[in-house]
Motif scaffolding. Structure first.
Motif: not given
Length: 705
Positions: A401, A633-634, A636, A638, A640, A646-647, A649-650, A653
């Motif tokens: 990433n 929070v990544e 990009n 995402n 988690r 796994p994520p 949500g984002n 969005e």
């Protein structure tokens, strides 16, 4: 005034401009409280007689933008002033200000990526201004007729450095009037006098504003009072001129909003400004002496009573009804002093583990033990501020990433912060966090909006100069909050440089440590730590590193051992055996951290042993609080529950709240609760142990296998 652009994004703040205001709308109608309807007395401006031809002609009106529902009235109140339009410009500063130009195309809009603190927003507006005089007007205030002219007339006097006037409530609602009396009681009088001033309405000559350095951008409140003290120190008067009048439409019409406003003002301000300028007045000197939690506990009520009495005496002649409101005014004053007391307690406790760790840990233990089910949002957030990285670490689990150029924008980070509640810790991550140029401002957002107490920032230390600059800026904005710099060091010089993929990295770590030590002298709230990732490639070498620690890193805290996790860039890397890890941890404890408090040593041991137990049993050794106390929070966007899951949500969005409470998030959290995953992530283990301390005690007393 000059022609030019009328919309200015923050990235091009050096570009200035103005278009002439024309086609002014009709005057703004308003329901005014009885107090607001009184008229100012015709008072002389001291013994000053202005020149026949005034020197000051052009005025730049600067409006920080935070309230969409009231900013239009503020703008229109300036547009209808009986002052030559060719000598007036209006500058609106704030996130979304560019959109206002659809209604008011002639204003100058300085659009910002997120909501700046008021002092910073006003400074940005001043940097764009071209007028002889700067007139600051809050976006919930409406200038009354003559506002511009009376400001300029007062400022013709060279002895006057700043001017404000009567700040009168627009609403006649009872608790709105209580807010007016409690917070702005000294701004309502009909007598021209020397006074502290408020930026609800504030005028200054541009040259003097620049000479004294503008507003202090590190202050969240009382930046106007701070400015006044500097104006006075420069030899100028700060004048309350009753002919300058604004209506204040603050909207605090309920008991709850009134008391909350008073309390938060006190808590945010504390006695910081008064203690900064004890020589400015006897009042400041007295409050500087009282800036101690024990002393202030004794004097809070007497100060509230005295303040209420002064407010009544200043206002009763022109508004006898204030006597009816006096009990509520006293309650508001007391709420403010309780807020100040809380600020003094917070400041006393903030800083190193020794000063604040025990109190903070006790409170956190209570909340995590008994209240965690009520947490609507995580209390510990891991935030990847950038994917940019300048190293090539063999053990990196985030390597796929990195360097993606899709980092969250500042406005997106600001929105994230606003969607969260109280934060105990902000764990910055990356990439290399110091490559994010807005890192100090990101930290400031979470300090200001989420009251975060601890911020931890890791670094590969490859850029000592940049890190020192960024760290100093962060500390200056931290308001005494604990800032922890974690240096990554994975072995002696040759081994570390090989693992990190950058020759000379070890020397950069040593240099960065020295630079951070220098900052510690100025900022005692800075803690410095070293973390070493443990893998088979460096296991034996770490014993040698710990031998060298006392000479290279004197008085350093006990280093942390981070166990290899995830899918590393070099897939052949593995963890040493449990017996080898236990031996390394014992050696580390023997060689380092001699001055460390016992509680810290016990926490380190419990954390490490729980991680080993998870490896041994291939299960959760403590119920994991990822997805409840902890969130990620990544860069990009995402979201988690954990870095290794796994994520769910984002943020590009959906909003954080919607993601965190979504059916997908609930299902993912239930899997964590059922123990369908396990890991050795030290941050997750530590916070989970605070929520389930019995497991930590069990780890401490359980004998080694």
């Amino acid at each position: 005034m000059k022609d030019g652009a009328s919309f200015i994004p923050i990235e091009s703040i050096s570009v200035t401009g103005l278009e002439t205001v024309s086609n002014r709308p009709a005057a703004v109608g308003a329901e005014v409280s009885p107090a607001a309807s009184s008229t100012a007395s015709e008072l002389p401006r001291s013994h000053f007689a202005g020149p026949e031809q005034p020197r000051l002609k052009s005025a730049s009106v600067i409006i920080p933008y935070t309230r969409p529902e009231t900013v239009g009235n503020a703008i229109e109140s300036v547009l209808v002033q009986a002052y030559p339009e060719e000598w007036t410009e209006i500058i609106v500063v704030g996130k979304g200000s560019g959109a206002i130009r659809g209604r008011y195309p002639k204003i100058i809009a300085v659009d910002t990526p997120y909501r700046f603190p008021p002092g910073k927003a006003r400074n940005l507006g001043a940097a764009e201004a071209t007028g002889d005089v700067l007139l600051f007007l809050d976006d919930d205030c409406e200038a009354q007729q003559g506002w511009i002219g009376e400001n300029l007339a007062e400022l013709e006097n060279e002895a006057v450095g700043a001017v404000s006037g009567r700040i009168l409530g627009k609403s006649a609602a009872p608790f709105a009037r209580c807010t007016d009396y409690s917070n702005f009681g000294s701004c309502r009088g009909n007598r021209r006098r020397q006074s502290r001033l408020w930026t609800a309405s504030l005028g200054m000559r541009s040259d003097l504003f620049k000479a004294i350095g503008g507003f202090d951008e590190t202050l969240i409140v009382q930046e106007d009072i701070d400015l006044c003290f500097r104006v006075n120190r420069d030899g100028h008067d700060t004048i309350h001129q009753p002919k300058v009048v604004v209506l204040h439409n603050h909207g605090r019409n309920s008991l709850r909003s009134f008391l909350s406003y008073q309390y938060q003002n006190g808590r945010r301000a504390g006695l910081g400004v008064e203690s900064k300028y004890p020589e400015a007045s006897p009042r400041n000197k007295m409050l500087s002496i009282l800036a101690n939690p024990l002393l202030y506990t004794v004097v809070a009520l007497p100060l509230a009573l005295f303040g209420t009495l002064l407010t009544v005496m200043e206002n009763v002649t022109q508004d006898p009804l204030i006597i009816v409101f006096a009990p509520a005014v006293l309650l508001g004053k007391l709420s403010c002093h309780i807020g100040i007391l809380r600020a003094l307690i917070d400041r006393q406790l903030r800083g190193s583990w020794v000063r604040s760790g025990k109190v903070r840990a006790a409170r956190t233990l209570f909340e995590y033990l008994f209240l965690k089910a009520r947490f609507a949002t995580p209390r510990v957030l891991t935030l990847y501020v950038t994917s940019a990285c300048n190293a090539k670490c063999k053990h990196c689990f985030y390597w796929q990433n990195l360097n993606q150029k899709a980092d969250l924008r500042m406005e997106e980070i600001d929105e994230l912060s606003r969607s969260l509640g109280k934060l105990d810790k902000l764990l910055i991550a990356g990439g290399e966090p110091f490559l994010r140029r807005e890192l100090p401002e990101i930290c400031e957002i979470f300090i200001r909006q989420n009251d975060v107490e601890i911020i931890s920032i890791p670094t590969n230390a490859l850029l000592p100069d940049l890190i020192a600059r960024q760290l100093r800026r962060t500390l200056a904005l931290a308001d005494g909050r604990s800032i922890r710099l974690n240096l990554s060091l994975d072995g002696t010089e040759a081994v570390h440089d090989d693992i990190r993929g950058v020759p000379g990295n070890f020397e950069k770590v040593v240099e960065t440590f020295a630079r951070a030590r220098e900052l510690q002298v100025e900022y005692p709230n800075l803690a410095i730590g070293i973390n070493s990732c443990v893998m088979d490639a460096n296991y034996r070498d770490l014993f040698g590193l710990f031998d060298e620690f006392p000479g290279i890193f004197p008085n350093i805290e006990m280093p942390g051992l981070i166990l290899l996790r995830g899918d590393p860039y070099e897939p052949k890397l593995e963890l040493p055996t449990i017996q080898e890890l236990e031996a390394l941890h014992s050696y580390k404890r023997a060689k380092t951290g001699a001055s460390q408090p016992l509680l810290w040593k016990l926490a380190d041991m419990a954390n490490f042993r729980v991680g080993l137990e998870s490896i041994r049993t291939q299960s959760q050794a403590v119920p994991c609080e990822a997805g409840r106390i902890l969130g990620v929070v990544e860069d990009n966007g995402n979201v988690r529950h954990c870095e290794l899951l796994p994520p769910i949500g984002n943020l590009r969005e959906k909003g954080f709240q919607e993601i965190w409470t979504s059916p997908e998030a609930v299902i993912a959290r239930e899997k964590i609760v059922r123990g369908e995953c396990h890991c050795t992530h030290e941050c997750n283990v530590f916070e989970s142990l605070l929520a389930h301390p019995a497991h930590g005690l069990k780890a401490l007393v359980k004998p080694k296998d």
